[in-house]
Scaffold this motif. Structure first.
Motif, PDB file in Angstrom:
ATOM      1  N   ARG A   1       0.841  -1.206   0.000  1.00 43.99           N
ATOM      2  CA  ARG A   1       0.000   0.000   0.000  1.00 43.99           C
ATOM      3  C   ARG A   1       0.872   1.250   0.000  1.00 43.99           C
TER       4      ARG A   1
ATOM      5  N   LEU B   1       2.684   1.697  -3.437  1.00 44.88           N
ATOM      6  CA  LEU B   1       1.769   2.175  -4.477  1.00 44.88           C
ATOM      7  C   LEU B   1       1.345   3.618  -4.237  1.00 44.88           C
TER       8      LEU B   1
ATOM      9  N   GLU C   1      -4.608 -10.722  -6.734  1.00 41.92           N
ATOM     10  CA  GLU C   1      -5.168  -9.433  -6.312  1.00 41.92           C
ATOM     11  C   GLU C   1      -4.066  -8.381  -6.198  1.00 41.92           C
ATOM     12  N   ASP C   2      -2.898  -8.795  -5.719  1.00 42.22           N
ATOM     13  CA  ASP C   2      -1.770  -7.870  -5.643  1.00 42.22           C
ATOM     14  C   ASP C   2      -1.342  -7.423  -7.041  1.00 42.22           C
TER      15      ASP C   2
ATOM     16  N   SER D   1      -3.759  -4.826  -8.162  1.00 44.49           N
ATOM     17  CA  SER D   1      -3.541  -3.548  -7.478  1.00 44.49           C
ATOM     18  C   SER D   1      -2.367  -2.800  -8.082  1.00 44.49           C
TER      19      SER D   1
ATOM     20  N   GLU E   1      -3.219  -1.326 -11.470  1.00 45.25           N
ATOM     21  CA  GLU E   1      -4.059  -0.135 -11.424  1.00 45.25           C
ATOM     22  C   GLU E   1      -3.199   1.128 -11.425  1.00 45.25           C
TER      23      GLU E   1
END
Length: 258
Positions: free
Chosen positions: A137, A140, A162-163, A166, A169
């Motif tokens: 987190r 990013l 999922e990572d 992320s 994105e």
């Protein structure tokens, strides 16, 4: 040809065997080994090894997140000077990032150091080798804060689909895959198709994370062939195909001198 995009063959674990480790890697088909810096005390040994094997090794310069402490401002200034003054010596900024696995004492300082090193990478048009452990987190968030994204690889990636989503994105980055993918209980093999061969880089992170059947032993760049075979199997490709694809990826990101 295989490129080991992340190996620390200059560390004390190789004090008596660095030459042997490089020679074994070359014999195994590893045509280039990228040496990322860790801290101020590793700059000299890294340079020494690169001078001995200038055609088989390249260097990256950065301050590792676990090296960030109370003297981080002066330490980072020295690393920045080394990067800027030795611009032609280095092909990447790294390894840099955020590591909250061992200690969260200097989390704010780690974020600041990472952000400033990303700025240097953008300024010098160099890719970033990102070390991210329990800090996705935060990593990013730093990248999102930039008006311009750097080229980058998430080194030693062991995360989930999922990572991957992320990360994507934020930007179209590469993922460094090492011996973790060969571990019996690793779920990373299931994530590789989500990443796709065109965004995979092979690495060892020597002397750490030795692949099966060498797990638990000192890792070295020659063992990257074991990782390559596992990645190829997971993607339904031949060993030769994954070597060709990942080598092309490595040259596209790091722009090695030929």
């Amino acid at each position: 040809m295989i490129v080991d995009t992340h190996t620390h063959l200059y560390l004390p674990e190789f004090d008596e065997d660095a030459t042997g480790a490089v020679e074994r890697a070359i014999e195994a088909g590893v045509g280039m080994m990228l040496l990322p810096n860790v801290g101020l005390d590793t700059v000299g040994p890294m340079h020494d090894l690169n001078k001995r094997y200038p055609d088989s090794t390249s260097m990256a310069m950065g301050l590792h997140p676990t090296e960030v402490g109370e003297n981080y401002v002066s330490d980072l200034r020295k690393i920045e000077s080394e990067l800027i003054d030795g611009e032609k010596k280095y092909i990447a900024v790294g390894e840099v990032g955020i590591d909250l696995y061992w200690d969260k004492t200097y989390v704010n300082e780690q974020i600041d150091v990472f952000s400033r090193q990303v700025d240097i990478a953008i300024r010098l048009d160099l890719p970033v080798i990102i070390h991210c452990r329990d800090g996705l987190r935060e990593v990013l968030d730093v990248l999102r804060s930039k008006s311009e994204l750097p080229r980058a690889v998430f080194h030693s990636f062991g995360g989930s689909a999922e990572d991957v989503a992320s990360i994507r994105e934020v930007g179209d980055f590469y993922f460094g895959i090492n011996g973790i993918v060969t571990f019996k209980n690793s779920r990373l093999r299931e994530v590789l198709p989500v990443i796709g061969a065109d965004r995979i880089l092979l690495e060892t992170d020597s002397p750490y994370l030795a692949p099966v059947p060498f797990r638990g032993k000192r890792n070295e760049s020659a063992y990257i062939v074991n990782t390559a075979r596992t990645v190829a199997d997971a993607l339904g490709l031949s060993f030769e195909e994954i070597c060709d694809i990942t080598t092309r990826n490595a040259f596209e990101l790091f722009r090695f001198k030929q």
